[in-house]
Design an enzyme around this catalytic site. Structure first.
Site, mmCIF file in Angstrom:
data_model
loop_
_atom_site.group_PDB
_atom_site.id
_atom_site.type_symbol
_atom_site.label_atom_id
_atom_site.label_comp_id
_atom_site.label_asym_id
_atom_site.label_seq_id
_atom_site.Cartn_x
_atom_site.Cartn_y
_atom_site.Cartn_z
ATOM 1 C CG ASP A 1 102.041 14.751 49.138
ATOM 2 O OD1 ASP A 1 101.120 13.940 48.971
ATOM 3 O OD2 ASP A 1 102.679 15.265 48.208
ATOM 4 C CG ASP B 1 105.884 18.662 46.411
ATOM 5 O OD1 ASP B 1 104.793 18.068 46.524
ATOM 6 O OD2 ASP B 1 106.841 18.209 45.763
#
Length: 825
Positions: A336, A581
């Protein structure tokens, strides 16, 4: 996902299973539980005195959170094993019928077990301390003030605040809700978030995906639904591991071979041969003990445990030990962008008004948007930093409604009563979502994205209702907000490492694909120019897998698409790691083979990840990969040593039974051989540096070398023994025959060790030489000769034994090279 643990005997034992535990509590419906009337809402929360009263009554969330096994469980798992039981019985027998030197194998097992307990205890302490460091603390409102406390300090009736990414840590009832959406998939399996309103129940184990609010704790401690689930999930677990399952398979077959062979050996030595009973028992035990690869499981556990300690020093929390191995086998890493390639913070570099909008007015709108969200994401925080709410004119506007950012819709919004009484509603989010396809501003945005800049569109909603179905489609573009992301300084080197290791890297982001590609390009990602907007991604799994393999950067990816992309790659046989995250990464992290979360990420991502980078450094991942490769490569090496011994021990026993001769060795001989050719070297080799790429098919890779090595060792040893039986006669002949056979077996086993120790370094050469020197000392020191009953008689037979060993070594070299060419190294 059923997790299975492997005990020290190599057997699989059931571990915690989410579905099983939920079914076990089927009386309690996680979605529609039988709840009492909701408690009255107290906006200021409990008072300090009330908290003290509840603690005194035991109404506190005292569920122990354990990241590893207790000391008693560690001792039990290392001591109470199948092979320890077998060896323990044989040890007791030998203590009664033979000299102490024939019982040395028992003391070796005690030492090995002690080492295993100590190493796992060290790993436990590391895991426990890191778990405390990485523990997220919920925000609780008491005496009208919000403060972060430990999960174990929550009491019944506490008012717990919630924001995006927060996990619900105890059961409760919603007291405040601001577009609150909660994902209960970890409890129910349903991926769609549930909108929660005041009075609705919330369950421990769920987490917030959008909006915010607060809930009143109604059940704490062991009474909370999923409290047991949360406790079990945080324990020391041994999920799927090819090493452990492979060793379990090997030990199963070893047991099948060992039992009938041992029975035949017992009958042969005690019934067929009319020998002294004590001597026959000693030689029978000497034939059975080396069949057991007792140190193999121990060394695997020690290697994993030391890996945890090493990574712990680098602020990497390994929540499940075989995750070290798993990441070393990964061939695709899905990243990501935000929080992984870029740091969490961003900076506003420019605001571009559209269609003649007044720049001062636009800044005022942005200022108010920032003040409307109590829990801003990184983009909104950058706007708050650039346009703080305490500027002139901010107090004259009033927020009438707010809609927090959602990764599903790609925008946030707020409604205001302006200074002159005008009502307005504004949306802030992805331009390609809020603008129609042919809008002229998209070309300008494309140019900015190609520079790696992130662009948000500020648009005025058509009506005053933010969540109206047509709010986004009818919005009027007002300004572009240009943001610059902060690149992680170590991200480029980490991407280069994965490229060198032939690990494919896929950048998956909710941002614009071109912008993400530009960021990846700045970091040197190979194939960064191959970008794909996930809205054009095919829904067919096979076609999606093809698209995933052909492209490196994906933008505008929804949380569900991230999950589908991981599944598509896995369907092509890829081992996938997912890093992230944010709360939008949770589903993909949960489904990936290895989930990696940043320590500063949401509590939900840390809860489902196997590896947590507490220092938030993407650069730690190569260390995890290297540690995994060290474990896999070294355990493969030492497993070959242990199983070579098992093969030649079984074959020697079979040959003895078939030829009706005395078993050539006493336990002391094989204890000496095992210590010098396997035990001591294996310990050093198992912990040595090793950067070999992890290879699949552990059992096949080990057995294709161990079987021919064991066959050659057994054949050479038995040949020497038969020749010695014809050469020696009279009193003491058996001792002389044993000594000659022991010399051959030692030399052949040393050659196997020398092959396994390659490629040579100074310490590997020194290790092999030291083992050879140790055996030489035993042969030349008189009291050691007597202690181990080893004395070479004459010169003809000893040199014959050496010659047979040399021929066996040459055959070993040929066979190993042939196997390497035929089946691959």
């Amino acid at each position: 996902m059923t997790q299975r643990a492997l005990d020290s005997s190599g057997e699989q034992t059931p571990g915690p299973s989410r579905p099983a535990m939920i079914d076990a509590g089927a009386e309690l419906d996680p979605v529609h539980p039988m709840e009492p009337p909701p408690p009255p809402h107290r906006p200021d929360g409990l008072s300090t005195a009330e908290v003290a009263e509840r603690v005194a009554r035991g109404e506190v969330n005292d569920v122990p959170v354990r990241s590893s096994r207790s000391l008693a469980e560690i001792v039990r798992a290392n001591v109470l094993t199948r092979f320890n039981l077998i060896i323990g019985v044989l040890w007791v027998i030998m203590l009664f019928v033979a000299p102490i030197q024939d019982s040395l194998f028992g003391f070796v097992i005690v030492a090995n077990t002690g080492i295993g307990i100590i190493q796992e205890w060290r790993a436990k302490k590391t895991l426990d301390s890191l778990a405390v460091i990485g523990e997220a603390k919920p925000t609780v409102r008491r005496d009208g003030a919000a403060a972060e406390i430990s999960t174990s300090e929550i009491v019944l009736g506490d008012l717990v605040e919630l924001g995006p990414g927060d996990r619900v840590v105890v059961d409760g009832t919603v007291a405040e809700a601001d577009s609150l959406e909660i994902d209960e998939s970890l409890l129910t399996g349903e991926a769609d978030p549930v909108i929660k309103r005041p009075g609705d129940p919330v369950m421990s184990g769920s987490f917030v995906v959008a909006g915010g609010g607060a809930f009143t704790a109604t059940k704490v401690g062991r009474e909370a639904y999923a409290a047991q689930l949360a406790e079990e999930a945080s324990r020391f677990t041994l999920v799927h591991s090819e090493l452990r399952s492979g060793i379990s398979t090997i030990l199963k077959y070893v047991t099948w071979m060992m039992v009938p062979t041992a029975i035949g050996l017992i009958i042969s030595q005690l019934v067929v041969k009319d020998n002294n009973v004590k001597d026959s028992v000693a030689r029978t035990v000497g034939g059975i003990v080396p069949m057991i690869p007792e140190g193999l499981v121990l060394l695997t556990s020690v290697a994993f445990a030391i890996g945890v300690v090493r990574l712990g020093r680098k602020q990497c929390l390994v929540q499940e030990l075989p995750a070290i191995e798993g990441l070393a086998r990964v061939d695709v890493v899905c990243l990501d962008k935000t929080g992984t390639l870029t740091e969490g913070g961003m900076d506003v570099t420019e605001v571009r008004p559209l269609h003649g909008s007044d720049e001062a007015y636009v800044r005022q709108v942005l200022r108010m948007l920032g003040s409307s969200d109590p829990r801003p994401n990184a983009s909104l925080q950058a706007i708050i930093d650039a346009y703080p709410a305490d500027a002139d004119g901010a107090e004259s506007w009033t927020v009438t409604d707010a809609m927090p950012f959602s990764s599903a819709r790609k925008y946030s919004g707020a409604a205001f009563a302006e200074a002159d009484g005008t009502a307005s509603a504004w949306l802030l989010g992805a331009p390609d979502v809020l603008l129609s396809e042919g809008d002229a501003a998209l070309a300008e945005i494309e140019q900015l994205n190609e520079q790696g800049l992130r662009v948000l569109l500020l648009a005025r909603a058509r009506g005053e209702e933010l969540d109206a179905p047509g709010a986004a489609s009818g919005a009027a573009p007002t300004a572009l907000v240009v943001l610059e992301q902060r690149l992680r300084p170590d991200a480029g080197a980490t991407l280069a490492y994965f490229a060198d290791q032939n690990v494919a890297t896929k950048v998956i982001s909710g941002d614009n694909a071109v912008s993400v590609g530009a960021v990846a390009g700045k970091l040197g990602l190979a194939g960064a120019e191959n970008t794909l907007d996930a809205r054009r991604l095919p829904t067919d799994p096979d076609e999606m897998a093809t698209a995933m393999e052909q492209n490196a950067v994906f933008g505008r990816v929804t949380p569900q698409q991230k999950r589908d992309m991981v599944a598509a790659l896995q369907s092509r046989g890829h081992t996938v790691a997912m890093t992230g995250d944010g709360v939008n990464d949770v589903l993909a992290l949960k489904d990936a083979d290895i989930g990696v979360s940043m320590g500063s990420g949401s509590e939900a991502t840390r809860a489902v990840a196997q590896i947590v980078l507490l220092n938030n450094s993407f650069a730690t991942l190569p260390s995890v990969v290297a540690e995994g490769r060290r474990v896999i490569g070294n355990i493969t090496r030492v497993a070959t040593l242990f199983l070579t011994k098992t093969v030649y021990s079984v074959l020697l026993a079979i040959l003895v039974v078939c030829t009706q001769v005395e078993y050539p060795f006493l336990p002391r001989h094989l204890t000496l051989l095992a210590t010098l050719t396997i035990g001591v070297p294996a310990f050093f080799l198992a912990l040595a540096p090793n950067k070999e790429r992890a290879q699949p098919h552990f059992v096949r890779r080990v057995m294709r070398y161990a079987i021919p090595s064991g066959v050659i060792a057994a054949a050479a040893t038995f040949t020497t023994y038969l020749v010695a039986r014809h050469h020696y006669s009279g009193e003491g002949a058996l001792d002389a025959e044993t000594s000659a056979a022991t010399l051959t077996l030692f030399l052949v086993a040393m050659w196997v060790l020398a092959i396994i120790a390659r490629p040579y370094t100074w310490w590997r050469i020194g290790l092999v030489a030291a083992m050879g020197l140790g055996f030489l000392i035993v042969l030349v020191v008189p009291w050691l000769q007597d202690f181990f009953a080893l004395k070479l008689v004459g010169t003809t037979m000893p040199w014959t034994a050496v010659a047979i060993a040399v021929a066996a070594a040459a055959l070993l070299e040929f066979v190993w090279r042939w196997v390497g060419r035929r089946f691959g190294a």
